[in-house]
Motif scaffolding. Sequence first.
Motif, mmCIF file in Angstrom:
data_model
loop_
_atom_site.group_PDB
_atom_site.id
_atom_site.type_symbol
_atom_site.label_atom_id
_atom_site.label_comp_id
_atom_site.label_asym_id
_atom_site.label_seq_id
_atom_site.Cartn_x
_atom_site.Cartn_y
_atom_site.Cartn_z
ATOM 1 N N PRO A 181 -6.508 0.383 1.810
ATOM 2 C CA PRO A 181 -6.075 1.140 2.997
ATOM 3 C C PRO A 181 -7.262 1.814 3.675
ATOM 4 O O PRO A 181 -8.264 2.125 3.037
ATOM 5 N N SER A 182 -7.142 1.993 4.973
ATOM 6 C CA SER A 182 -8.163 2.717 5.713
ATOM 7 C C SER A 182 -7.485 3.899 6.389
ATOM 8 O O SER A 182 -6.270 3.962 6.496
ATOM 9 N N THR A 188 -5.483 -17.884 15.099
ATOM 10 C CA THR A 188 -6.559 -16.888 15.062
ATOM 11 C C THR A 188 -6.940 -16.646 13.606
ATOM 12 O O THR A 188 -6.385 -17.239 12.691
ATOM 13 N N ARG A 189 -7.843 -15.723 13.404
ATOM 14 C CA ARG A 189 -8.205 -15.263 12.062
ATOM 15 C C ARG A 189 -7.684 -13.855 11.806
ATOM 16 O O ARG A 189 -8.226 -13.117 10.998
ATOM 17 N N TRP A 190 -6.628 -13.486 12.484
ATOM 18 C CA TRP A 190 -6.014 -12.175 12.302
ATOM 19 C C TRP A 190 -4.749 -12.304 11.473
ATOM 20 O O TRP A 190 -3.971 -13.233 11.649
ATOM 21 N N VAL A 191 -4.541 -11.342 10.589
ATOM 22 C CA VAL A 191 -3.286 -11.203 9.851
ATOM 23 C C VAL A 191 -2.698 -9.866 10.271
ATOM 24 O O VAL A 191 -3.385 -8.836 10.235
ATOM 25 N N LEU A 192 -1.445 -9.889 10.680
ATOM 26 C CA LEU A 192 -0.766 -8.659 11.071
ATOM 27 C C LEU A 192 0.145 -8.196 9.943
ATOM 28 O O LEU A 192 0.798 -9.013 9.296
ATOM 29 N N ALA A 193 0.188 -6.889 9.722
ATOM 30 C CA ALA A 193 1.136 -6.266 8.806
ATOM 31 C C ALA A 193 2.251 -5.698 9.679
ATOM 32 O O ALA A 193 1.993 -4.886 10.568
ATOM 33 N N VAL A 194 3.481 -6.176 9.437
ATOM 34 C CA VAL A 194 4.607 -5.840 10.311
ATOM 35 C C VAL A 194 5.696 -5.143 9.502
ATOM 36 O O VAL A 194 6.093 -5.609 8.440
ATOM 37 N N ASP A 195 6.183 -4.035 10.033
ATOM 38 C CA ASP A 195 7.318 -3.338 9.431
ATOM 39 C C ASP A 195 8.566 -4.166 9.756
ATOM 40 O O ASP A 195 8.926 -4.308 10.932
ATOM 41 N N PRO A 196 9.235 -4.731 8.743
ATOM 42 C CA PRO A 196 10.385 -5.592 9.030
ATOM 43 C C PRO A 196 11.578 -4.848 9.642
ATOM 44 O O PRO A 196 12.400 -5.460 10.310
ATOM 45 N N ALA A 197 11.657 -3.545 9.455
ATOM 46 C CA ALA A 197 12.773 -2.780 10.015
ATOM 47 C C ALA A 197 12.619 -2.562 11.514
ATOM 48 O O ALA A 197 13.599 -2.577 12.254
ATOM 49 N N GLN A 236 0.805 -1.217 0.000
ATOM 50 C CA GLN A 236 0.000 0.000 0.000
ATOM 51 C C GLN A 236 0.842 1.273 0.000
ATOM 52 O O GLN A 236 0.506 2.271 0.633
ATOM 53 N N GLY A 237 1.982 1.220 -0.698
ATOM 54 C CA GLY A 237 2.825 2.394 -0.827
ATOM 55 C C GLY A 237 3.681 2.705 0.386
ATOM 56 O O GLY A 237 4.288 3.769 0.463
#
Length: 129
Positions: free
Chosen positions: A104-105, A39-48, A26-27
Amino acid sequence: MAKKRVMCMGVSVPGLNELEMVEDFQGHGPTLLANLINTRWVLAVDPATAECVGALDLRGLEDVRSDETWGFHVANGIAFDKASGKFWFTGKSWGGMFEAKVEPSEGQPQSMLPDLRKALLSMHTPMIR
């Protein structure tokens, strides 16, 4: 490579699986998407930084069953199609795979945050089965 503890909403994330790296999510640059285990959650994680920068709630994709607290019938698969920009999601014993465009939200919808926090905290509490 140094180890980092993934954090989400001030809580240490105890387990992730089905990791999918997206070059430019998402840019916002490289982002690791991962199932919050059992769970049914997916997390978006900043690898840095290893900080959770977003979350996806997959509870609406397949009927919720009572055995999910035992790790059955939970989300367990993420694939990103770079050509279309869409994701494929599936789970343990799910009837199929689901193609989805992640939009995106403006920040995380506030209504989902208590459920995500509850899922994170429950993973730190021993379960009697």
